[in-house]
Write a protein that holds these residues in place. Structure first.
Motif, PDB file in Angstrom:
ATOM      1  N   LYS A 160      84.460  66.546 -38.217  1.00 52.11           N
ATOM      2  CA  LYS A 160      83.773  67.142 -37.073  1.00 52.11           C
ATOM      3  C   LYS A 160      82.336  66.650 -36.965  1.00 52.11           C
ATOM      4  N   SER A 161      81.665  66.496 -38.124  1.00 49.11           N
ATOM      5  CA  SER A 161      80.268  66.052 -38.099  1.00 49.11           C
ATOM      6  C   SER A 161      80.144  64.653 -37.515  1.00 49.11           C
ATOM      7  N   ALA A 162      81.120  63.775 -37.825  1.00 49.15           N
ATOM      8  CA  ALA A 162      81.083  62.421 -37.279  1.00 49.15           C
ATOM      9  C   ALA A 162      81.354  62.426 -35.775  1.00 49.15           C
ATOM     10  N   ALA A 163      82.334  63.201 -35.349  1.00 51.90           N
ATOM     11  CA  ALA A 163      82.637  63.286 -33.917  1.00 51.90           C
ATOM     12  C   ALA A 163      81.447  63.863 -33.149  1.00 51.90           C
ATOM     13  N   ASP A 164      80.811  64.884 -33.708  1.00 58.42           N
ATOM     14  CA  ASP A 164      79.648  65.487 -33.057  1.00 58.42           C
ATOM     15  C   ASP A 164      78.482  64.507 -32.988  1.00 58.42           C
ATOM     16  N   ALA A 165      78.290  63.723 -34.048  1.00 56.38           N
ATOM     17  CA  ALA A 165      77.193  62.751 -34.064  1.00 56.38           C
ATOM     18  C   ALA A 165      77.401  61.679 -33.005  1.00 56.38           C
ATOM     19  N   GLY A 166      78.651  61.224 -32.840  1.00 58.92           N
ATOM     20  CA  GLY A 166      78.937  60.244 -31.801  1.00 58.92           C
ATOM     21  C   GLY A 166      78.643  60.786 -30.415  1.00 58.92           C
ATOM     22  N   LYS A 167      79.044  62.024 -30.179  1.00 55.29           N
ATOM     23  CA  LYS A 167      78.767  62.646 -28.874  1.00 55.29           C
ATOM     24  C   LYS A 167      77.275  62.848 -28.656  1.00 55.29           C
ATOM     25  N   LYS A 168      76.583  63.203 -29.714  1.00 53.07           N
ATOM     26  CA  LYS A 168      75.133  63.410 -29.605  1.00 53.07           C
ATOM     27  C   LYS A 168      74.435  62.112 -29.221  1.00 53.07           C
ATOM     28  N   ALA A 169      74.806  61.028 -29.869  1.00 47.37           N
ATOM     29  CA  ALA A 169      74.218  59.730 -29.535  1.00 47.37           C
ATOM     30  C   ALA A 169      74.495  59.367 -28.088  1.00 47.37           C
ATOM     31  N   TYR A 235      64.591  60.640 -30.162  1.00 45.59           N
ATOM     32  CA  TYR A 235      64.966  59.996 -31.416  1.00 45.59           C
ATOM     33  C   TYR A 235      66.085  60.729 -32.155  1.00 45.59           C
ATOM     34  N   VAL A 236      66.433  61.943 -31.727  1.00 50.17           N
ATOM     35  CA  VAL A 236      67.233  62.849 -32.560  1.00 50.17           C
ATOM     36  C   VAL A 236      68.649  62.346 -32.843  1.00 50.17           C
ATOM     37  N   TRP A 237      69.134  61.399 -32.061  1.00 53.69           N
ATOM     38  CA  TRP A 237      70.506  60.930 -32.279  1.00 53.69           C
ATOM     39  C   TRP A 237      70.605  59.990 -33.478  1.00 53.69           C
ATOM     40  N   LEU A 238      69.514  59.275 -33.791  1.00 51.48           N
ATOM     41  CA  LEU A 238      69.618  58.209 -34.778  1.00 51.48           C
ATOM     42  C   LEU A 238      69.852  58.703 -36.207  1.00 51.48           C
ATOM     43  N   PRO A 239      69.163  59.753 -36.689  1.00 52.94           N
ATOM     44  CA  PRO A 239      69.489  60.231 -38.046  1.00 52.94           C
ATOM     45  C   PRO A 239      70.938  60.692 -38.178  1.00 52.94           C
ATOM     46  N   ASP A 240      71.478  61.320 -37.129  1.00 55.00           N
ATOM     47  CA  ASP A 240      72.871  61.765 -37.191  1.00 55.00           C
ATOM     48  C   ASP A 240      73.854  60.598 -37.131  1.00 55.00           C
ATOM     49  N   ALA A 241      73.371  59.441 -36.697  1.00 49.89           N
ATOM     50  CA  ALA A 241      74.243  58.262 -36.648  1.00 49.89           C
ATOM     51  C   ALA A 241      74.686  57.822 -38.034  1.00 49.89           C
ATOM     52  N   MET A 242      74.080  58.393 -39.080  1.00 50.22           N
ATOM     53  CA  MET A 242      74.466  58.067 -40.452  1.00 50.22           C
ATOM     54  C   MET A 242      75.869  58.555 -40.793  1.00 50.22           C
ATOM     55  N   GLU A 561      66.889  72.146 -33.994  1.00 47.31           N
ATOM     56  CA  GLU A 561      67.142  73.554 -33.682  1.00 47.31           C
ATOM     57  C   GLU A 561      66.546  73.919 -32.323  1.00 47.31           C
ATOM     58  N   LEU A 562      65.372  73.358 -32.019  1.00 48.69           N
ATOM     59  CA  LEU A 562      64.739  73.614 -30.721  1.00 48.69           C
ATOM     60  C   LEU A 562      65.593  73.066 -29.590  1.00 48.69           C
ATOM     61  N   TYR A 563      66.062  71.839 -29.757  1.00 43.67           N
ATOM     62  CA  TYR A 563      66.932  71.245 -28.730  1.00 43.67           C
ATOM     63  C   TYR A 563      68.242  72.016 -28.608  1.00 43.67           C
ATOM     64  N   GLN A 564      68.759  72.472 -29.754  1.00 44.66           N
ATOM     65  CA  GLN A 564      69.993  73.262 -29.730  1.00 44.66           C
ATOM     66  C   GLN A 564      69.787  74.531 -28.917  1.00 44.66           C
ATOM     67  N   PHE A 567      68.768  73.242 -24.918  1.00 42.80           N
ATOM     68  CA  PHE A 567      69.718  72.466 -24.123  1.00 42.80           C
ATOM     69  C   PHE A 567      71.181  72.831 -24.371  1.00 42.80           C
ATOM     70  N   VAL A 568      71.481  73.407 -25.533  1.00 38.52           N
ATOM     71  CA  VAL A 568      72.880  73.737 -25.829  1.00 38.52           C
ATOM     72  C   VAL A 568      73.121  75.231 -25.656  1.00 38.52           C
ATOM     73  N   ASP A 569      72.426  76.042 -26.456  1.00 36.54           N
ATOM     74  CA  ASP A 569      72.664  77.487 -26.402  1.00 36.54           C
ATOM     75  C   ASP A 569      72.281  78.073 -25.044  1.00 36.54           C
ATOM     76  N   PHE A 570      71.100  77.707 -24.549  1.00 39.30           N
ATOM     77  CA  PHE A 570      70.701  78.209 -23.230  1.00 39.30           C
ATOM     78  C   PHE A 570      71.630  77.676 -22.148  1.00 39.30           C
ATOM     79  N   GLY A 571      72.044  76.424 -22.300  1.00 36.75           N
ATOM     80  CA  GLY A 571      72.984  75.864 -21.326  1.00 36.75           C
ATOM     81  C   GLY A 571      74.301  76.616 -21.314  1.00 36.75           C
ATOM     82  N   LYS A 572      74.797  76.963 -22.513  1.00 40.42           N
ATOM     83  CA  LYS A 572      76.037  77.736 -22.585  1.00 40.42           C
ATOM     84  C   LYS A 572      75.856  79.111 -21.943  1.00 40.42           C
ATOM     85  N   TRP A 573      74.705  79.753 -22.265  1.00 37.64           N
ATOM     86  CA  TRP A 573      74.433  81.076 -21.689  1.00 37.64           C
ATOM     87  C   TRP A 573      74.374  81.002 -20.170  1.00 37.64           C
TER      88      TRP A 573
END
Length: 659
Positions: A160-169, A235-242, A561-564, A567-573
């Motif tokens: 799941k972490s890899a799939a999420d990282a790909g989507k994030k990028a 820049y936030v996508w690049l560290p998760d690209a690992m 966490e701020l972006y989450q 852009f994510v939690d508030f977007g879902k709400w």
């Protein structure tokens, strides 16, 4: 040879087609026999073309008209000049070594053929980007490397972490790409063309220095570069690209995707030279990113994430160079960085391979006696990244710092200071990484420690070659601003007013600034040595004393966490609330019930008229309910119709006369 430039991207594309169509059923674990010859042939042709460019040849060649719609035309064409030749050689050479390394690293993986097909596609997309002679074809390669990053970061999509990282990028890059596309539309509307030669030639006549149009175009293009090259705030996508395989990390960070933004800005230098405000933005974003990412790398424990933040920081230096008009220095750092950053990632992959997937440096240590090739080549890369002479990173990074302080701008000292602070941080975290991984007492799991060994030759040989170039590549830029490299690329960057201003600005002696740069880097190494070899209790003591600051760095400023939250939690709400509005107000109440229903009779029949049942349904129900009423008036008797008409006429006359 230069007329065969089309073969450079074609060979990797053929590898994609063959492995993509036949890899699963027929080729399988032999996919590298297709992918590696494809990249090798691409490199050999690129090398031949490079030597012709060195001899003075250039090429701006339209193969055919690709798109023709009204006044808009876009061609499939190649531009071969010193800038594209340098990029092409870096991509093919480093990409080839990473492909060879992948044989050992990916051995036995169930998606072996798919991996090499994606890697070849990555090469094809990046080569299309750097060889394009117009922005439209560049955008095709631009989106191509974005697609490949999604595919390769999420290669192990079962996690799941890899799939999420790909989507994030993919999602984060869409933000930047939207700005890039708007910039291209603005270029087209302003110049009537997307061809580099036509746009750059007309820019001086169409755009005034500092004009709103020039600023808008360049800032929109830079927004695309911020996303692709992982600068603040995208820049936030690049560290998760690992999460992707380590060779993917090496290819993304060293030779393909993240360098695309730097190349695009350097290629667009005639436009940026007309937009001083945009160049200031580029310089400040680069300098701040360099320090910001370096500060995060100080406290991270995942070996690949430390190197990932290092990449973000080094890309910041490249943009700092472009922002002060030193485009050649920025591309020089891009080229030297490709060697030592690929070496760092492949060295990390060798460690992970030996430790059976372990990536936490707190569970390493004492590996050097068991992995000498990996350890010593990693040390070379760390020295190059830290900017210690005579390694490659010293020459290119020192040029950037000198260009910043000699740019002649009111804030040039502050840009240099940020770059110097980032240089200290770089030296510290690189040797923190080296000391904790390869020296000191072993903290390796005892079940793994008995099986420690050096990587096989197909992994070790690329490390040795990259180590060699991490040592010697910097000499191509010596003496500074007058080396072979600078004389080679100078024609591409001629005519920039920022460079002219910098040339006449008073500047401190370059030798003195180089000495200060080395002193800063050496201080970072000594500090790391003191913290992690001599007095190992110091890091924990400082972390406890400055607990809040340590947590700020360790948690990466809580930006994710701020972006989450935003852009994510508030977007879902918000979407949940909008869904409720749509379900109850637009489509009607839940479970088919109505908020308000009025029953009425006509003769012996009863009818329901739904007053509130969603906007769409209400309109339909009103029409349907009304038709139920008025259809009783359709008797088929002509005398009834005449009576209705008479009553209507009487009503109209009465209203007209008395109201």
């Amino acid at each position: 040879m230069i007329q065969y430039i089309w073969l450079v991207p074609l060979f990797p594309l053929l590898g994609v087609v063959i492995n993509g169509l036949f890899g699963r059923q027929y080729i399988k674990e032999k996919a590298h026999w297709v992918a590696i010859p494809a990249t090798a042939l691409s490199f050999l042709v690129a090398l031949g073309v490079f030597f012709e460019v060195v001899a003075g040849k250039t090429l701006n060649w339209d193969l055919y008209t690709w798109v023709a719609v009204g006044d808009f035309t876009a061609t499939l064409g190649f531009l071969v000049d010193p800038l594209s030749a340098v990029m092409m050689l870096v991509v093919t050479f480093v990409g080839f070594l990473i492909h060879v390394y992948s044989i050992g690293y990916m051995h036995g993986d169930s998606g072996y053929y798919r991996f090499f097909a994606y890697m070849n596609l990555f090469m094809f997309s990046m080569l299309t980007l750097v060889l394009a002679n117009n922005y439209f074809l560049m955008f095709l390669g631009w989106e191509g490397v974005g697609l490949c990053s999604y595919l390769l970061i999420g290669f192990w999509f079962e996690k799941k972490s890899a799939a999420d990282a790909g989507k994030k990028a993919f999602v984060v890059n869409r933000v930047g790409d939207a700005g890039f596309l708007l910039g291209l539309l603005l270029i087209w509307s302003s110049f009537g063309s997307l061809r580099f030669s036509e746009v750059f030639e007309a820019a001086g006549q169409t755009l005034e220095v500092g004009s709103t149009l020039a600023t808008a175009i360049t800032l929109l293009l830079f927004l695309g570069a911020v996303g692709k090259s992982a600068q603040l705030p995208l820049y936030v996508w690049l560290p998760d690209a690992m999460e992707g395989p380590t060779p993917v990390s090496a290819l993304i960070h060293a030779a393909t995707m993240v360098t695309a933004g730097v190349y695009m800005v350097a290629r667009s230098n005639p436009l940026y030279n007309l937009a001083p405000l945009s160049m200031d933005v580029v310089a400040w974003v680069g300098a701040l990113t360099a320090v910001f990412a370096a500060s995060i790398a100080l406290t991270q424990n995942d070996i690949k994430r430390v190197i990932a933040y290092s990449t973000i920081s080094q890309l910041g230096y490249m943009f700092l160079a472009a922002g002060v008009g030193a485009y050649a220095s920025g591309i020089f750092h891009l080229a030297t960085h490709a060697f030592f950053k690929a070496l760092l990632f492949l060295g990390a992959g060798s460690v992970i391979h030996a430790l059976r997937g372990e990536q936490d440096i707190r569970r390493m240590g004492g590996l050097l006696p068991h992995m000498k090739i990996t350890g010593y080549t990693f040390l070379i890369a760390a020295l190059a990244n830290a900017g210690i002479p005579p390694f490659a990173g010293f020459f290119s990074k020192d040029e950037i710092l000198f260009a910043a302080i000699s740019s002649g701008r009111p804030f040039s000292f502050y840009l240099w200071a940020l770059g110097a602070l980032g240089a200290f941080g770089t030296a510290f975290y690189m040797f923190r990484l080296f000391f904790l991984t390869f020296t000191g007492e072993s903290r390796v799991d005892r079940h793994v420690a008995h099986h420690l060994h050096e990587s096989p030759p197909n992994m070790a040989i690329p490390l040795a070659i990259l180590g060699l170039f991490s040592v010697i590549a910097g000499f191509a830029g010596f003496p500074p601003e007058k080396g072979l490299y600078h004389r080679f690329v100078a024609p591409v960057f001629e005519g920039g007013h920022n460079l002219e201003k910098a040339a006449h600005a008073p500047a401190p002696p370059e030798a003195l600034m180089a000495f200060i740069s080395v002193l800063i880097a050496a201080s970072g190494i000594v500090t790391a040595y003191l913290f992690y070899l001599r007095r190992r209790e110091l890091p924990d003591r400082l972390a406890q004393r400055f607990h809040g600051f340590y947590q700020l760095l360790f948690n990466k400023y809580w930006v994710d966490e701020l972006y989450q939250a935003i852009f994510v939690d508030f977007g879902k709400w918000l979407c949940h609330r909008l869904w409720g509005f749509d379900d109850r107000v637009v489509d009607g109440a839940v479970n088919g019930s109505s908020w308000l229903t009025i029953a009425f009779s006509w003769g012996s029949d009863w009818y329901d008229l739904r007053i509130v049942d969603g906007v769409v349904n209400r309109i339909a129900d009103v029409i349907q309910g009304g038709s139920q009423v008025f259809k009783r008036a359709q008797t088929g008797l002509i005398q009834n119709y005449i009576l209705a008409m008479a009553l209507g006429i009487f009503a109209i006359v009465t209203i007209y006369l008395f109201l």
